[in-house]
Enzyme design. Structure first.
Site, PDB file in Angstrom:
ATOM      1  N   ASN A 109      43.348 -90.524 -72.054  1.00  0.00           N
ATOM      2  CA  ASN A 109      44.411 -89.741 -72.473  1.00  0.00           C
ATOM      3  C   ASN A 109      44.237 -88.524 -73.654  1.00  0.00           C
ATOM      4  O   ASN A 109      43.402 -89.361 -74.553  1.00  0.00           O
ATOM      5  CB  ASN A 109      45.896 -90.295 -72.596  1.00  0.00           C
ATOM      6  CG  ASN A 109      46.329 -91.018 -71.571  1.00  0.00           C
ATOM      7  OD1 ASN A 109      46.099 -90.302 -70.176  1.00  0.00           O
ATOM      8  ND2 ASN A 109      47.460 -91.787 -71.533  1.00  0.00           N
ATOM      9  N   ARG A 146      45.164 -92.785 -65.297  1.00  0.00           N
ATOM     10  CA  ARG A 146      44.048 -93.296 -65.734  1.00  0.00           C
ATOM     11  C   ARG A 146      43.557 -94.691 -64.758  1.00  0.00           C
ATOM     12  O   ARG A 146      42.253 -94.909 -64.374  1.00  0.00           O
ATOM     13  CB  ARG A 146      43.671 -93.685 -67.168  1.00  0.00           C
ATOM     14  CG  ARG A 146      43.983 -92.428 -68.073  1.00  0.00           C
ATOM     15  CD  ARG A 146      43.971 -92.833 -69.596  1.00  0.00           C
ATOM     16  NE  ARG A 146      45.340 -93.509 -69.831  1.00  0.00           N
ATOM     17  CZ  ARG A 146      45.496 -94.312 -70.633  1.00  0.00           C
ATOM     18  NH1 ARG A 146      44.588 -94.707 -71.485  1.00  0.00           N
ATOM     19  NH2 ARG A 146      46.601 -95.073 -70.874  1.00  0.00           N
TER      20      ARG A 146
END
Length: 98
Positions: free
Chosen positions: A45, A27
């Site tokens: 996520n 990320r």
């Protein structure tokens, strides 16, 4: 107000990424890549171990982001990337990690 003839065409794509994509900086690296390319949207996520993102930008920006998302950062092992085009008037002002 921008002239519609000179305003860039903006695309929005929802992306699901599976494989080893959590716990490897995926990320954070995605946010950095988006900032580098000037793309907007978000990445997060999901509880099932996948990563989801919405990428918005010019067709070129979106293509470059999708190409990068298929590889990911070092340490990631991307197995599958699925995309779906979204038709929305919403415009993101930055790319962020949720």
């Amino acid at each position: 107000m921008q002239d519609p003839k000179t305003a860039p065409h903006i695309e929005t794509v929802r992306v699901a990424i599976s494989g080893v994509v959590q716990g490897v900086g995926y990320r954070h690296a995605t946010v950095r890549r988006a900032h580098l390319l000037g793309a907007t949207g978000w990445v997060q996520n999901l509880p099932d171990g996948t990563v989801e993102a919405v990428v918005q930008g010019t067709p070129d920006q979106v293509d470059h982001m999708l190409e990068w998302l298929r590889r990911g950062p070092p340490g990631a092992d991307v197995k599958e990337v699925t995309t779906s085009r979204e038709y929305t008037d919403k415009r993101y002002i930055r790319f962020e990690q949720l």
